[in-house]
Design a protein around this motif. Structure first.
Motif, short mmCIF file in Angstrom:
data_model
loop_
_atom_site.label_atom_id
_atom_site.label_comp_id
_atom_site.label_asym_id
_atom_site.label_seq_id
_atom_site.Cartn_x
_atom_site.Cartn_y
_atom_site.Cartn_z
N SER A 1 -2.40 -4.44 6.19
CA SER A 1 -1.28 -4.73 5.30
C SER A 1 -0.01 -4.98 6.11
CB SER A 1 -1.05 -3.56 4.33
OG SER A 1 -0.61 -2.42 5.06
N VAL A 2 1.05 -5.35 5.40
CA VAL A 2 2.34 -5.57 6.04
C VAL A 2 2.92 -4.26 6.57
CG1 VAL A 2 4.72 -6.37 5.66
CG2 VAL A 2 2.82 -7.62 4.67
N ASN A 3 2.58 -3.14 5.93
CA ASN A 3 3.05 -1.84 6.41
C ASN A 3 2.66 -1.61 7.87
OD1 ASN A 3 4.08 -1.29 3.91
ND2 ASN A 3 2.33 -0.08 3.23
N SER A 4 1.46 -2.05 8.24
CA SER A 4 0.99 -1.90 9.62
C SER A 4 1.84 -2.75 10.57
CB SER A 4 -0.48 -2.32 9.73
OG SER A 4 -1.28 -1.59 8.84
N ILE A 5 2.21 -3.95 10.12
CA ILE A 5 3.04 -4.83 10.95
C ILE A 5 4.42 -4.23 11.15
CG2 ILE A 5 4.06 -7.13 11.13
CD1 ILE A 5 1.75 -8.18 9.45
#
Length: 388
Positions: free
Chosen positions: A156-160
Motif C-alpha cells: 500500500s501507499v502507507n509502506s511507501i
C-alpha cells in the motif's frame, strides 16, 4: 568547468528519479498510483515552502557581500516556521485520511535542512556537492521503490510513506555528520531570533512564493481526490506529473544555476534578442511535446487513454508557465518581491476558489481550464510588475 557541467546532469538524474518513481507506480496499479498521487501532491504543496527560502537568503548575502551574517537567525526562523507547517499538514492529513500519513510530516522538517545545506553550497559555488545533496535522496527513493515492488513487499501507499520517512531521516543525519561545520549548536535554537520585524516579514513573504506556486498548479488534485476514485484520479495525475516535469527542468536550472544572474536583471537591463530566441524555443519544444507525449503514454502505460486528452489541454497552461518561471525569478529583488507575493496570493485565491466551486460539478476538464486561466493571469501580472 567539469564540476559545473556535471552538476546540472546530476540535477537532471535526480529530477528524473522523482518522475520515474511515479511512472513505476502508475504501471504497477492505477489504484496504487492514484492513492500515491493524492499523498504526494498534497505534501508537495507544504514541502515547497519547507526551505523558507533560506537558500535564497544565504545567496543574497554572498552576492551582495553583506557584512553581518544572519544565517543562524534565518535557520531559527525557518525551523520555527517548519514546525508550524508540519503540524498544520499533520492535522490536514489526519482529518482527511486518519493517522496513516501523519508520520510523513517529518519529511517537511527534513526538507528544510536539505535546502539549507544546498543553499550554503550554492553560495560557495560548490555546485557538484549541492547537486548531490539535492538529488541523492530522490535516487535512493527510486531504487528502493523499484526493488520493493519487484519483491512484492509494497502492499500500500502507507509502506511507501514509511520508506520515504526512513530514507530522508537517515539522509539528513548523514548531512549533519558531513557538513557539521555549517550547523549550529542545539542550544542556539532556543535563543531569541535577532531579526528586525521588517526582515522577518520580508523572509516570510518570499518563502510563501513556492507554497503559492504549488497551490496554483496542484491544488486541483486535492479537490479531485475528494470527489473521485483513486483509479479516476490516476489518469489526471499522470498527465499532471508529465506536464510538471516539462516545466520543472527550466525552473530547476533557473533556481539552482542562474539565480544570481537573474536577480541582477531589471526592465532597463535585459537582452531582448534572448527573449525572442527563448520564445521560439518554447514554441518548438511544446509542439514537439504535443506530438511525442501521446505516443509515450500509449507505449508506456495501459489504460490511461484519458491522460492523453488531459495533457494536450495542459500544454496550453505550460506555455505561459515556461515564461513566468524566469520572469518570476527576476522579480525576487527586494523592491518587487513583496508585490510579486501579493500577486501570487491573489492568483492562488482565484485558483482555489474556482477549483472548489467548479470541480465537484465539472470534474477534471474544469480543473485544466482553471489552470490555463490562472497561468495567463500570473504571467500578465508578472509582465506588468517587471515593466513598472
Amino acid at each position: 568547468m567539469k564540476k559545473v557541467t556535471i552538476a546540472p546532469l546530476l540535477s537532471v538524474i535526480g529530477t528524473l528519479s522523482i518522475y520515474l518513481t511515479s511512472f513505476i507506480l502508475a504501471k504497477e496499479s492505477k489504484d496504487l498510483f492514484g492513492e500515491f498521487s493524492s499523498f504526494i501532491f498534497l505534501i508537495n504543496i507544504f514541502m515547497a515552502s519547507a526551505g523558507m527560502s533560506v537558500d535564497l537568503q544565504i545567496i543574497r548575502n554572498e552576492v551582495r557581500k553583506v557584512e553581518s551574517d544572519n544565517s543562524k537567525e534565518y535557520i531559527k526562523l525557518g525551523l520555527l516556521f517548519n514546525i508550524v507547517l508540519s503540524i498544520l499538514y499533520a492535522l490536514i492529513v489526519f482529518f482527511q485520511s486518519g493517522s496513516s500519513f501523519v508520520l510523513s510530516s517529518l519529511l517537511i522538517l527534513m526538507q528544510f535542512w536539505v535546502i539549507y545545506v544546498s543553499g550554503v553550497l550554492q553560495a560557495k559555488n560548490k555546485f557538484l556537492e549541492m547537486s548531490v545533496v539535492i538529488n541523492l535522496a530522490n535516487v535512493i527513493r527510486l531504487v528502493s521503490v523499484y526493488i520493493l515492488l519487484k519483491l512484492q513487499i509494497i502492499p500500500s501507499v502507507n509502506s511507501i510513506v514509511l520508506l520515504y520517512v526512513i530514507i530522508h531521516v537517515l539522509f539528513v543525519i548523514s548531512l549533519v555528520a558531513k557538513y557539521k561545520k555549517y550547523f549550529y549548536g542545539f542550544s542556539d535554537f532556543f535563543e531569541k531570533i535577532k531579526l528586525e520585524r521588517r526582515q522577518v516579514f520580508n523572509i516570510a513573504t518570499i518563502s510563501m512564493a513556492p507554497l503559492l506556486n504549488m497551490i496554483i498548479y496542484q491544488f486541483s488534485v486535492v479537490v479531485l481526490s475528494i470527489n473521485h476514485s483513486s483509479s479516476e484520479l490516476a489518469e489526471y495525475t499522470l498527465a499532471l506529473t508529465i506536464i510538471t516535469g516539462i516545466y520543472y527542468f527550466p525552473s530547476l536550472l533557473v533556481n539552482r544555476y542562474a539565480l544570481a544572474k537573474l536577480l541582477s536583471i531589471d526592465k532597463d537591463n535585459y537582452d531582448r534578442s534572448f527573449v525572442f530566441r527563448y520564445a521560439v524555443l518554447v514554441v518548438i519544444f511544446l509542439l514537439f511535446a504535443y506530438n511525442l507525449v501521446p505516443f509515450f503514454i500509449n507505449f508506456m502505460f495501459e489504460g490511461y487513454l484519458l491522460s492523453i486528452e488531459y495533457i494536450k489541454l495542459m500544454l496550453f497552461a505550460c506555455f505561459f508557465r515556461l515564461f513566468s518561471i524566469p520572469l518570476g525569478a527576476c522579480l525576487n529583488v527586494e523592491e518587487k518581491s513583496n508585490a510579486k507575493i501579493m500577486i501570487m496570493a491573489l492568483i492562488a485565491l482565484i485558483n482555489v476558489s474556482f477549483n472548489i466551486i467548479l470541480i465537484p460539478d465539472y470534474g477534471f476538464v474544469s480543473a485544466i481550464y482553471i489552470s490555463i486561466i490562472t497561468e495567463i493571469l500570473l504571467l500578465m501580472s508578472y509582465i506588468l510588475l517587471f515593466r513598472k
